[in-house]
Design an enzyme around this catalytic site. Sequence first.
Site, PDB file in Angstrom:
ATOM      1  N   THR A   1       1.266   6.172   4.436  1.00 38.07           N
ATOM      2  CA  THR A   1       0.346   6.820   5.375  1.00 38.07           C
ATOM      3  C   THR A   1       1.145   7.809   6.219  1.00 38.07           C
ATOM      4  OG1 THR A   1       0.681   5.281   7.205  1.00 38.07           O
ATOM      5  CG2 THR A   1      -0.930   4.630   5.516  1.00 38.07           C
TER       6      THR A   1
ATOM      7  N   HIS B   1       0.833  -1.205   0.000  1.00 38.10           N
ATOM      8  CA  HIS B   1       0.000   0.000   0.000  1.00 38.10           C
ATOM      9  C   HIS B   1       0.864   1.250   0.000  1.00 38.10           C
ATOM     10  CE1 HIS B   1       0.923   1.024   4.178  1.00 38.10           C
ATOM     11  NE2 HIS B   1       0.829  -0.271   4.443  1.00 38.10           N
TER      12      HIS B   1
ATOM     13  N   GLU C   1      -1.790  -6.849   7.755  1.00 37.37           N
ATOM     14  CA  GLU C   1      -0.453  -6.635   8.284  1.00 37.37           C
ATOM     15  C   GLU C   1      -0.264  -7.420   9.582  1.00 37.37           C
ATOM     16  OE1 GLU C   1       2.524  -6.327   8.003  1.00 37.37           O
ATOM     17  OE2 GLU C   1       2.969  -4.187   7.707  1.00 37.37           O
TER      18      GLU C   1
END
Length: 206
Positions: free
Chosen positions: A17, A14, A98
């Site tokens: 963040t 991903h 995760e």
Amino acid sequence: MTALQWPELYFIRHGQTDWNAEKRYQGQKDVPLNETGRSQADGNGRTLRRLFEARVVDPMALEWHVSPLGRTRETMQRIRAAFDGPLPEVEIDPRLMEISFGALEGLLHSELPAHVATAPGYRGADYWEFRPEGGENYLDVEARLSDFAMKLGGPSVVVAHGGIARVLRVLVAHADVGDVINWTPRQDVIMHFTEGQLEIIGPHDV
């Protein structure tokens, strides 16, 4: 574990963040992408499309799997937006979540008490078996990924997490744990796993 037959995987971590940028333990907390992460996901979609075109891979012939966390699902959506035409349905699989850091989630790497855990970059191979309070170790993740492998019907696109990429390097590429435990998988590349190998493909490689 080594007896498993893994299909070809196009794996994408991903996008970034805010917690990634802050070097904060994230684990299974549902932290969204930031603007850098969205840009990375968009770029990975373009790279994957070009890769498939260059290697004559039909995206309709692949399975598409994603972790249920929001940052991975948005990354998958942005990757798929780079493709014209229909694509197979995305399978959401909790086994791709995760690794759980338990009580460490939310802490900065720099805030770790020395007697509790070791920050990334300073871990020995024995850290593979370290389980924080309320969390998992990498052997736990091996077990759920091995179970995930049993459902795969063929070559797949997988969008998940850095900890998942580490374990796939061990299970699929047969890397040594000591070479993987401090590895930080990039968020702007395609990781092409085949039996015994990992090929990392960036935006300028295709």
